[in-house]
Design a protein around this motif. Structure first.
Motif, PDB file in Angstrom:
ATOM      1  N   MET A   1      -5.327   0.260  -4.121  1.00 43.64           N
ATOM      2  CA  MET A   1      -3.956  -0.423  -3.741  1.00 43.64           C
ATOM      3  C   MET A   1      -3.768  -0.322  -2.431  1.00 43.64           C
ATOM      4  N   ARG A   2      -3.447  -1.406  -1.798  1.00 43.09           N
ATOM      5  CA  ARG A   2      -3.286  -1.518  -0.460  1.00 43.09           C
ATOM      6  C   ARG A   2      -1.745  -1.854  -0.168  1.00 43.09           C
ATOM      7  N   ILE A   3      -1.003  -1.286   0.602  1.00 47.16           N
ATOM      8  CA  ILE A   3       0.396  -1.513   0.959  1.00 47.16           C
ATOM      9  C   ILE A   3       0.442  -2.840   1.502  1.00 47.16           C
ATOM     10  N   SER A   4      -0.332  -2.901   2.839  1.00 50.59           N
ATOM     11  CA  SER A   4      -0.577  -4.148   3.447  1.00 50.59           C
ATOM     12  C   SER A   4      -0.846  -5.311   2.691  1.00 50.59           C
ATOM     13  N   GLY A   5       0.176  -6.407   2.807  1.00 54.82           N
ATOM     14  CA  GLY A   5      -0.163  -7.718   2.075  1.00 54.82           C
ATOM     15  C   GLY A   5       0.365  -7.643   0.580  1.00 54.82           C
ATOM     16  N   ARG A  28       4.817  -0.997   6.627  1.00 52.67           N
ATOM     17  CA  ARG A  28       3.526  -0.764   6.521  1.00 52.67           C
ATOM     18  C   ARG A  28       2.437  -2.065   6.307  1.00 52.67           C
ATOM     19  N   GLY A  29       3.345  -3.262   6.340  1.00 51.06           N
ATOM     20  CA  GLY A  29       2.646  -4.528   6.066  1.00 51.06           C
ATOM     21  C   GLY A  29       2.650  -5.336   4.890  1.00 51.06           C
ATOM     22  N   ALA A  30       3.884  -5.153   4.084  1.00 49.82           N
ATOM     23  CA  ALA A  30       3.910  -5.692   2.851  1.00 49.82           C
ATOM     24  C   ALA A  30       4.232  -7.060   3.204  1.00 49.82           C
ATOM     25  N   LEU A 198       3.766   6.401  -0.756  1.00 40.84           N
ATOM     26  CA  LEU A 198       3.068   5.302  -0.530  1.00 40.84           C
ATOM     27  C   LEU A 198       1.727   5.833  -0.021  1.00 40.84           C
ATOM     28  N   ASP A 199       1.514   6.886   0.674  1.00 39.71           N
ATOM     29  CA  ASP A 199       0.271   7.332   0.867  1.00 39.71           C
ATOM     30  C   ASP A 199      -0.403   7.831  -0.387  1.00 39.71           C
TER      31      ASP A 199
END
Length: 236
Positions: A1-5, A28-30, A198-199
């Motif tokens: 699961m990536r926060i960015s995007g 973080r780029g959401a 989030l980490d």
């Protein structure tokens, strides 16, 4: 699961931990953050998509799921604390705690699980508490509701595994927010709590212990509970 995007939805984003979630997700780029609250005009985070949402109102939850049909990350943060005990406390306040933390969270999960599944699986983070694991005289309604929400979190993790949805439980002691203004003990910085959460999501963790107190309480569960309550009674 990536926060960015990712496309995230945060409940209770008008203050406290929820506000920090909205801000850090953007940092973080959401790609998009739906910041929700009963009164969205109180949301002051630049760059979010404000959305009216009362998690205890099934129609409100249904409408939010219809609007936010692109969500890939659900942050169930909204909560209340009535500082109510179970034996002599106001029963309506006890029900409010359960309606918010258990039934409200469950309502959000049931509404958004199909959305997450359709969008590739994604993730859910439930903001729990060290009080999921112990009782504190004066706030036993909150503890009971958070214990129920912890069990809910573990249950939905199993039920949603087949669609590839990561389900993470976040535990913490008292954070320095409006909700804990009446508590005089040690408090953790809510920004640090959100950073750890989030980490943890990005690391694929199913449980995040955001501070030393929650780690201490979790470790005590394997021992005689009388030792824990004897040791902590003067502090907690």
């Amino acid at each position: 699961m990536r926060i960015s995007g990712s496309i995230a939805l945060v409940t209770g984003a008008n203050r406290g931990i929820g506000r920090h979630f909205a801000r850090q997700l953007l940092e973080r780029g959401a790609a998009k953050v739906y910041a929700t609250a009963r009164n969205p005009e109180q949301i002051d985070t630049p760059g979010v998509d404000k959305l009216r949402l009362d998690i205890t109102d099934p129609r409100s939850v249904e409408e939010a799921a219809a609007v936010a049909s692109d969500v890939t990350l659900l942050i169930n943060n909204a909560g209340i604390s009535t500082w109510t005990n179970l034996v002599t406390g106001d029963l309506s306040k006890i029900r409010s705690e359960l309606d918010t933390h258990f039934y409200g969270t469950l309502s959000m999960v049931r509404a958004f699980a199909p959305v997450l599944g359709a969008n590739g699986g994604g993730g859910i983070l439930n903001v729990l508490s060290a009080l999921s694991w112990f009782s504190y005289n004066g706030a036993n309604a909150y503890g009971a509701a958070k214990a129920a929400e912890w069990s809910l979190t573990n249950g939905i993790r199993l039920e949603l595994a087949g669609q590839g949805t990561l389900v993470t439980g976040l535990h913490l002691g008292s954070a320095d927010t409006d909700m804990s203004a009446g508590y005089d003990g040690e408090k953790v910085d809510p920004a640090d709590v959100v950073r750890a959460a989030l980490d943890g999501i990005e690391a694929g963790r199913i449980e995040v212990l955001a501070d030393e107190w929650s780690a201490y309480v979790k470790a005590s569960l394997a021992n005689d509970p009388s030792a824990f309550y004897t040791a902590t009674a003067p502090v907690r």
